[in-house]
Scaffold this active site. Structure first.
Site, PDB file in Angstrom:
ATOM      1  CD  GLU A  84     -43.282 -14.900 -53.572  1.00  0.00           C
ATOM      2  OE1 GLU A  84     -44.080 -14.644 -52.983  1.00  0.00           O
ATOM      3  OE2 GLU A  84     -42.392 -16.240 -52.750  1.00  0.00           O
TER       4      GLU A  84
ATOM      5  CD  GLU B  92     -40.211 -13.169 -50.869  1.00  0.00           C
ATOM      6  OE1 GLU B  92     -39.751 -13.079 -49.556  1.00  0.00           O
ATOM      7  OE2 GLU B  92     -40.897 -13.088 -51.580  1.00  0.00           O
TER       8      GLU B  92
HETATM    9  O1  IFM Z   1     -45.963 -16.149 -47.770  1.00  0.00           O
HETATM   10  C1  IFM Z   1     -44.891 -14.684 -48.192  1.00  0.00           C
HETATM   11  C2  IFM Z   1     -43.136 -16.244 -49.499  1.00  0.00           C
HETATM   12  O2  IFM Z   1     -43.002 -16.977 -48.589  1.00  0.00           O
HETATM   13  C3  IFM Z   1     -42.202 -15.136 -49.858  1.00  0.00           C
HETATM   14  N1  IFM Z   1     -43.137 -13.572 -50.521  1.00  0.00           N
HETATM   15  C4  IFM Z   1     -43.946 -12.950 -50.188  1.00  0.00           C
HETATM   16  C5  IFM Z   1     -45.089 -13.846 -49.804  1.00  0.00           C
HETATM   17  C6  IFM Z   1     -46.352 -13.003 -48.724  1.00  0.00           C
HETATM   18  O3  IFM Z   1     -45.908 -12.637 -47.631  1.00  0.00           O
END
Ligand code: IFM
Length: 468
Positions: free
Chosen positions: A373, A163
Site C-alpha cells: 500500500e 496492518e
Molecule cells: O484505508 C487504509 C487501509 O485500510 C489500510 N492502510 C491505510 C489506508 C489509508 O489510511
C-alpha cells in the site's frame, strides 16, 4: 529527464479491502463485523457514515475488474470478509465463498494476478471477546484453511493479516478503530493474539495450499526519526515508537522473537502473561514475502511540548493513545507538505525503510518485499463530468515510485507495488470524507471515473518505468 526502469516481472497493482468497498452488508448471509457495530455507535465515524453500501463493489465486481484491466494493472490485492465466509461464527457460507471465487475467476480471465488478504479488520462481531480472546487466533486458522481450500487452486499469493498495529493498538488502546477500546494492556493482548493468528494461519495455509503458492503478511511501518538527533530523550522516544509501531510485529514474524527492549517497555502491560510457551515459534513461521504499507514517517520528541499527534485524531475523537507504554512521546511536525490526512509527505523515507527491512530482516532470510500500500488522500475537485485532475496525487505517486526504484537500485529485493487505492472508499473513522482512489466514486450514483492519477499509473505499469 531520467527513466527509472524497474526489473522485469515487477508487479503493478492496486489494493482495496472488503469492508471499505463491498457494501451489500446483509446480503447472501453476511453477518455483522465489529466495524458494522462500531459504525452504529454515535460519534465514531465522520458524518455517521457506514459500510452498508460503500462502493457497491459486491454488485459491481465485474465492472471494477474491467477497470483494472483497462488500466493495465497486472495484479490486484483484495481482502476477504470473514463475516461473509463464516457468518456469526457458525457454519461456513457457500454463497460468501462463491463471491471471492467469482472474483478470482474474473481476475484471471482479465490477466490479473489475484492477491488475497484474509484479514483486513472486519472480524465477525459474534466472536466472543474479539482479539482479546486467544481462541480467536484458532478461529482465524480454521477460516484461513477453508478459504484456501476453496481458492488455492487459482490464487497463488496469500496474506494473513493487514496492518495488525491498527487492529490491535489503534483499536484496543487508541479507541479510533473498532471496537473502540482505550486500554493499553488490551492493545498489547490483542496485538499478541493477532500475531499468533498470523502464525497459526500460516500453518493452516501451508497445510492446505498446493505447491507454488506463497504466504506472507502486510505490516504498516512508521519510519521514526528523533526530532533532534543530538537529544538523548528524542533518540529514546524514537526507539520507543519504533519498538511499538514496527519491531513489536516485525521481529516475532521474521526473527521469531519479540525484541528484548520492547518486552521490557511493555512488561507493566502484561505482555509476558499473554505469551505462552511456544507462541513465538508459531509466529515466526517462514514466510515468502513481506508486504510493506508506507504512507509517511514521523519525527518524535521525548521533551514535553505541543506536538502534533498525527496518527490519533479522527472525527475530533481522541480518547485513547495507540503508542502503548510510550504515551508520553510527542509527534512533531517537520513543516513538510501534507496530504488531506495531515500526513507529512516523505518519499525518501520509503527508500530508507525498504533498505532497512532488506538489510536487517528480509534479505538474510530470503524474503521478497512488496509495497502493498502507498497512496494519498487529497482534496479532489471533480469537473462537471466528474473527472479529477489530481496532479497532487500524481506527484505523490511519482515521487514514491522513484523512491522505491532507488531502493531497488541499491540492491533491495522489491518485486511489486500496489497503489492504495483503486477506488475512493470508506476510510474507516473518516467515513467517505477522505478520498484515496485513483478512480473517483460518485457516492450518489456510484459511477466510477478514472482520475489523472489512474492514467499516470497506467503509463508507469505499461512502461514498467517512471520518468523524473
Ligand atoms: O484505508 C487504509 C487501509 O485500510 C489500510 N492502510 C491505510 C489506508 C489509508 O489510511
Amino acid at each position: 529527464m531520467t527513466l527509472h526502469q524497474f526489473p522485469e516481472g515487477f508487479l503493478w497493482g492496486s489494493a482495496t479491502a472488503s469492508f471499505q468497498i463491498e457494501g451489500a452488508a446483509t446480503e447472501d448471509g453476511r453477518s455483522d463485523s465489529i466495524w458494522d457495530v462500531f459504525c452504529r455507535q454515535p460519534g465514531t465515524i465522520v458524518n455517521g457514515d457506514d459500510g452498508t453500501i460503500a462502493c457497491d463493489h459486491y454488485h459491481r465486481m465485474p465492472e471494477d475488474v474491467t477497470l483494472m484491466r483497462e488500466l493495465g494493472l497486472n495484479t490486484y490485492r483484495f481482502s476477504i470478509a470473514w463475516p461473509r465466509v463464516r457468518p456469526d461464527d457458525k457454519e461456513f457460507n457457500p454463497k460468501g465463498i462463491d463471491f471471492y471465487s467469482r472474483l478470482v475467476d474474473e481476475l484471471l480471465a482479465a490477466g490479473i494476478r489475484p492477491w488475497a488478504t484474509l484479514y483486513h479488520w472486519d472480524l465477525p462481531a459474534a466472536i466472543d471477546g474479539g482479539w482479546l480472546n486467544r481462541d480467536t487466533a484458532y478461529r482465524f486458522a480454521e477460516y484461513a484453511a477453508k478459504v484456501a481450500e476453496a481458492l488455492g487452486d487459482r490464487c497463488k499469493d496469500w496474506t494473513t493479516l493487514n496492518e495488525p498495529w491498527c487492529s490491535s493498538f489503534l483499536s484496543y488502546a487508541g479507541g479510533e478503530h473498532a471496537p473502540g477500546h482505550t486500554d493499553a494492556a488490551e492493545g498489547v493482548r490483542a496485538g499478541h493474539h493477532l500475531l499468533l493468528a498470523h502464525g497459526l494461519g500460516c500453518q493452516a495455509l501451508r497445510a492446505t495450499l498446493p505447491a507454488g503458492t506463497r504466504v506472507g503478511i502486510t505490516l504498516n511501518f512508521n519510519l521514526v526519526d528523533p526530532a533532534d538527533p543530538e537529544s538523548v530523550s528524542d533518540r529514546e522516544a524514537a526507539r520507543r515508537i519504533d519498538g511499538v509501531a514496527n519491531r513489536f510485529f516485525l521481529d516475532p514474524v521474521v526473527l521469531g522473537t519479540y525484541p528484548k527492549d520492547v518486552v521490557a517497555d511493555l512488561e507493566h502491560l502484561g505482555l509476558s502473561e499473554v505469551v505462552a510457551d511456544g507462541d513465538e515459534k508459531i509466529i515466526g513461521q517462514p514466510i515468502d514475502f513481506l508486504g510493506v504499507n508506507y504512507y509517511h514517517g514521523s519525527a518524535v520528541t521525548g521533551t514535553p511540548q505541543d506536538g502534533t499527534a498525527q496518527q490519533t485524531e479522527a472525527n475530533g475523537r481522541r480518547a485513547g493513545n495507540p503508542n502503548v507504554g510510550s504515551e508520553w512521546v510527542q509527534f512533531v511536525s517537520r513543516g513538510l507538505p501534507t496530504t488531506a490526512m495531515g500526513w507529512e509527505i516523505q518519499p525518501e523515507g520509503l527508500t530508507r525503510l525498504l533498505e532497512r527491512l532488506h538489510r536487517d530482516y528480509t534479505g538474510p532470510a530470503g524474503i521478497a518485499l512488496y509495497v502493498t500500500e502507498n497512496g494519498c488522500a487529497m482534496d479532489d475537485v471533480p469537473n462537471a463530468s466528474g473527472f479529477v485532475d489530481d496532479q497532487g496525487r500524481v506527484a505523490y505517486l511519482r515521487d514514491h515510485f522513484i523512491a522505491a526504484h532507488e531502493a531497488v537500485a541499491r540492491g533491495v529485493d522489491l518485486r511489486g507495488y500496489f497503489v492504495w487505492s483503486l477506488l475512493d472508499n470508506f476510510e474507516w473513522a473518516w467515513g467517505y470524507a477522505k478520498r484515496f482512489g485513483i478512480v473517483r466514486v460518485d457516492y450518489d450514483t456510484l459511477e466510477r471515473t478514472p482520475k489523472a492519477s489512474a492514467a499516470f499509473v497506467k503509463e508507469v505499469a505499461a512502461a514498467n518505468a517512471v520518468e523524473a
